[in-house]
Every structure is written in C-alpha cells, then in structure tokens.
Design an enzyme around this catalytic site. Structure first.
Site: not given
Length: 555
Positions: A469, A80, A121-123, A193
C-alpha cells in the site's frame, strides 16, 4: 475552430448525433461548440468518491459559461479500502487499466474534443492520465481532495491508523472493540486518505507533470478551494481546446523528471513509479521512470514529512502552499521549460508561488533529511530492480542478512505468524504475487502490519514480488521484485533457509545461492500457463506487460 466532434451536415454520423443530442436538449448552436467529457470515476461503495457526483453540476455550468458543451461519462471506480477485499487485492492494480479503457471507449468512441477528469482514489489518477496520453486530446485532471479526519480518545486519527492497527488485531495486540471504535471516527467526510499515500502522491505528481492546474493539489474535499479549482478547470478546458494544447506536448521527459523529483521530495508512494511509467508508455514518451528514480534519488532531499513519513498532516502541507510551494522550493532541480495545462511553462507558473511555511515545506539547502525517500535496489534476487520506502526519520534497519522463510500468499504468511513460524532475524519471502502470478500484483501490507503487531516489525525483513500500500509502511520491506517469480524470476527459486542480504545504502538485494543450484531449481519449475476464461483478471494476466513498461496492457 475546427473540432473533431463536428461532422459534415447530411452525413450519417451528423444525423445520428443530431437525433440523439436534440433529445438531450442541445440546440443547433450547441452542436457546433467544443464537446467536453467530464470523466467521473464515481461510486457509492466508498467515501473516496461519494462527493464526485456533486462536483459534476458546477463543473458543467463552468464549461457551458466558457462556451463548451459538457457530457458526463462514467468509469470504474476502485477504492483500495473496499475493492481490495476480493481475491486478496488482485483487482486493485488491474482496475487502473480498466479506467483507461473505459475512457477510451466513451470519449474516443464519441470523438469528443477535451476532457476534465475527476481524480480521487489511488488508481483513478493514473488511469485517467494514461487515457489522456493515449487519446492525446486536451485534458485537465482535477484532484478532488482528501478526506477530513477524526479524533480517537483525544488523539488525531485517520484512515491510515485504522489500516495499521487492523494488523495489530490479527496478532492480539489490539482488541476488535478498540479497532471498531477507532474505525468509526477516523473518516469524517469524503475524499482520499489523509496521508501521503498513493492518492495524494499522485495528485501532487500530476501537478508536477503539468496536467493539473497550478495550486490545485492537495486540497480538502468539498472546501472552497476545491470548488474554485473545479470552476477554473471548467473555464480553462474550453480555452485548452481552442489552443489545441495536448497531453503529449506536456508529458515530455522533462515533465516526468519534474514528477519524479516531486515524489522523492515528499517521500511519496512507491506505487508512483509504475504509474508514472504507465503514463509515459501511453503518452509515447520514451523515458525509463525507474532509472530516473535511481538517478535523481541521491540529488533530491526530503523537504517535508507528512504522515506516515513524518509528523505533519496533509492539511498542514496544503496550508504551507501545497504542490506549488514544494515545486518552488525544488525549482533549481526542475525542468522549468516544461509546458503546463495553464498555458505557461513550469518556470512561469512558479513565479507566483508562495511558501507560507518553510518549516513544513523546507528549502533544498535546509531539508528535513538528505537520504532518498525511495530507494531502488538491484542484485541477484532482483536483476531488474525492486523498491524500498524510507521515512524522514529513517531509523530502521539498513542492512540485513538472514535465512529465508518462504510463503506463496498473504494468507499463508499470516498463518505463519500466528503459528510462530516467523522468527526475529528471518527474511520473509512472499513470492508468486506479481503481475502474472497473482495475477494483478497482490497487496501484502496486511502481512507487514501483522508483523508489526507481533513485535517483529523491526526484526524481520520482507521481500516480495507483490505490492505494498502507498499509505503506510513499517519496517524494512523490499517490494515489486522484478522479474517476478511466476515468469522465472529468482524470487520464485528461493527456498526456506536460503540466505538473503539486503543493503539499502549499497542498493543491493542478493540471494546467496550458487548459480548451479538455481539452475537446477529453475529446470524443475513447471512452465507458466496462461489463465483461461473471460474474467477481467484472466484477460489481464494474458495481456499485462512487465513493470519496466508500467504494467500496461498489450505485452
């Protein structure tokens, strides 16, 4: 054991496989063993993934020691922080489905027997879980950890602070030099993060689903605990293949109720809603995740306040017992009969859980707060729903009514702030940013942070069919309004000056314009044309389904 990866001796697939794998150093004995995919969503573009290549060798060793044969396969690896630069962030959400398709091509094409997915990470996490549900072969997801943070002028600083204060630079509230100094020290190692954004929220949700090993989330990247979890996963996946315990046996309605309960208790990322729905669709589980959030939100109190929702850090949450401690505290609200990749039910797994700090992860009868961490609103502006994020303090605006100021892109909105077009009391509408209109659901967080930097964060409400976000949120924002404007949703009919009222407690979002006027505007709207071309976003726009189906592909 009977393995789908083994073919009849003398057959064409057997011969081709033997020729290729002998060249890789596999023995006759190896050819008969369980073949395990190590799904490595790795990239050199961002620190989120920079350690994953180092995870592969010890994981391979653990799989071999357990009697399996590992094969590393690669997928797209969107960050992201980096991949959002192009096309105003439109590549971010569609990359999730690209990951799922990458896995299908490699793993189903080769007819491998199981998977260990390295989530970062996010996805990556939802993409890998979508593939697990689609392929329905034994799978373990390993959350590969959050990044260590830094110190800026004597104060703790992490990536979410950089993200927030970049919006302040856009309005002159912070200098470029100050932001550069902060950015240079905020991230001191690999991993996701270090806040309760989408990555950590989805890692925890994965454990609540039963698809990650108990006690493995969240974890500091490259820590001894992470390496122990990697070794555990390598051993367990071979057993899982022998037991033939598959994702669709685990991803039941009860599992999704458990995941929604966990996300609500941590005030997790609103992005979890569409990701969990997409996983359910791919797993063939007939569950309405948005409706689950609506049903369970009044029942599930907030048990922890990890940044940006409160003052705790993610390492404090991990030290307090992490997801296992959270689920233990929530056990009276969970489906304890749900199976897990550990081979035991959720209730059996939680029998050994320890809550090391009941102040950081509170019990249900003594929570930090009782209001929902995520609120679904509906009304004439959002007939199919929209979402609001609420912090532990929840000291912002709950009810707001004002005239609309409408923009059709994030950039238009930012220019509007700079030009003084946005005033206290406005409801700023960012329309046309949804799945089809963007396409890909554009990120709007930069606009919200610029409002905060301009001193308007608590004086203006933002309503958008785009996405926020999962890392940080400021002020009252109503996102993912559905149906989106591009497909005829009411948000595409809003004009400057229209009055909009949002009431978070009443869970309503209303456009106060007569139906006759809306019908006139609707008749004037040009029909949505399907984008042409071979580019990924064009393909995505032609095939993406509505949010009610998790924005999965295939209509």
């Amino acid at each position: 054991m009977s393995l789908r990866s083994n073919f009849a001796p003398g057959s064409t697939p057997w011969a081709m496989r033997r020729a290729q794998w002998t060249a890789l150093g596999l023995s006759d004995e190896d050819m008969e063993k369980p073949k395990i995919a190590i799904v490595n969503s790795s990239s050199g573009l961002a620190s989120c993934f920079s350690h994953l290549d180092g995870v592969v060798p010890p994981l391979m060793a653990a799989i071999r020691a357990a009697g399996g044969v590992p094969f590393e396969v690669r997928t797209a690896a969107p960050s992201d922080a980096i991949t959002s630069a192009g096309r105003a962030g439109q590549y971010i959400l569609p990359s999730r489905d690209l990951i799922a398709n990458d896995i299908e091509v490699a793993v189903e094409g080769a007819l491998l027997d199981g998977m260990v997915c390295l989530a970062s990470c996010d996805k990556t996490t939802p993409g890998q879980l979508m593939a697990a549900g689609r392929l329905d072969i034994p799978t373990i997801v390993v959350g590969c950890g959050y990044q260590p943070s830094g110190v800026y002028r004597g104060e703790h600083v992490d990536f979410e602070d950089v993200f927030l204060y970049a919006g302040h630079v856009a309005t002159g509230a912070m200098t470029v030099e100050e932001l550069a100094e902060m950015a240079s020290v905020a991230v001191s190692g690999p991993g996701v993060c270090a806040g309760m954004g989408t990555a950590n929220s989805m890692h925890i949700a994965t454990e609540a689903l039963g698809m990650a090993l108990p006690g493995s989330t969240p974890v500091l990247a490259n820590s001894p605990r992470m390496w122990a979890d990697v070794e555990r996963a390598g051993r367990r996946i071979v057993e899982l293949v022998a037991e033939d315990l598959r994702p669709r046996q685990i991803l039941t309605e009860g599992a999704f109720r458990n995941a929604v309960t966990a996300v609500l208790a941590i005030s997790g990322s609103v992005n979890c809603i569409k990701h969990l729905q997409a996983i359910a669709v791919e797993a063939g589980c007939d569950v309405d995740v948005l409706a689950l959030f609506e049903e369970l939100a009044p029942q599930v109190p907030l048990l922890t306040g990890v940044k940006p929702n409160g003052e705790r850090r993610i390492d404090e949450f991990e030290a307090a017992g992490g997801a296992q401690a959270l689920l233990y505290q929530l056990r009276s609200l969970l489906d304890l009969a749900s199976p897990t990749v550990a081979g035991a039910t959720m209730g059996e797994v939680l029998g050994g859980a320890v809550v090391a700090d009941a102040e950081t992860i509170r019990p249900v009868d003594d929570p930090l707060a009782r209001h929902p961490g995520i609120t679904v609103v509906r009304g004439s502006l959002a007939p199919e729903g929209a979402v609001c994020k609420r912090t532990v303090a929840d000291d912002g605006v709950h009810r707001f009514s004002g005239p609309a100021t409408v923009y059709s892109s994030r950039e238009e909105g930012l220019a509007g702030i700079r030009n003084g077009e946005v005033s206290a009391g406005d409801v700023v509408v960012l329309s046309g940013l949804g799945l089809r209109g963007s396409p890909g659901m554009a990120l709007t967080s930069a606009f919200v942070f610029a409002l905060d930097g301009a001193g308007l964060g608590d004086q203006v409400v933002v309503v958008t069919d785009g996405q926020m976000s999962g890392l940080v949120n400021k002020g009252l924002v109503v996102a993912e309004v559905s149906p989106e404007g591009a497909v005829g949703g009411p948000i595409g009919l809003v004009r400057n000056g229209d009055r909009i009222t949002v009431d978070v407690d009443a869970r309503t979002l209303e456009l106060e314009v007569p139906e006759a006027e809306l019908a006139r505007r609707r008749a004037e709207q040009p029909p949505l044309s399907a984008p042409r071309g071979c580019g990924w976003l064009s393909v995505y726009a032609r095939t993406v389904s509505p949010l009610a189906r998790g924005a999965t592909l295939g209509g």
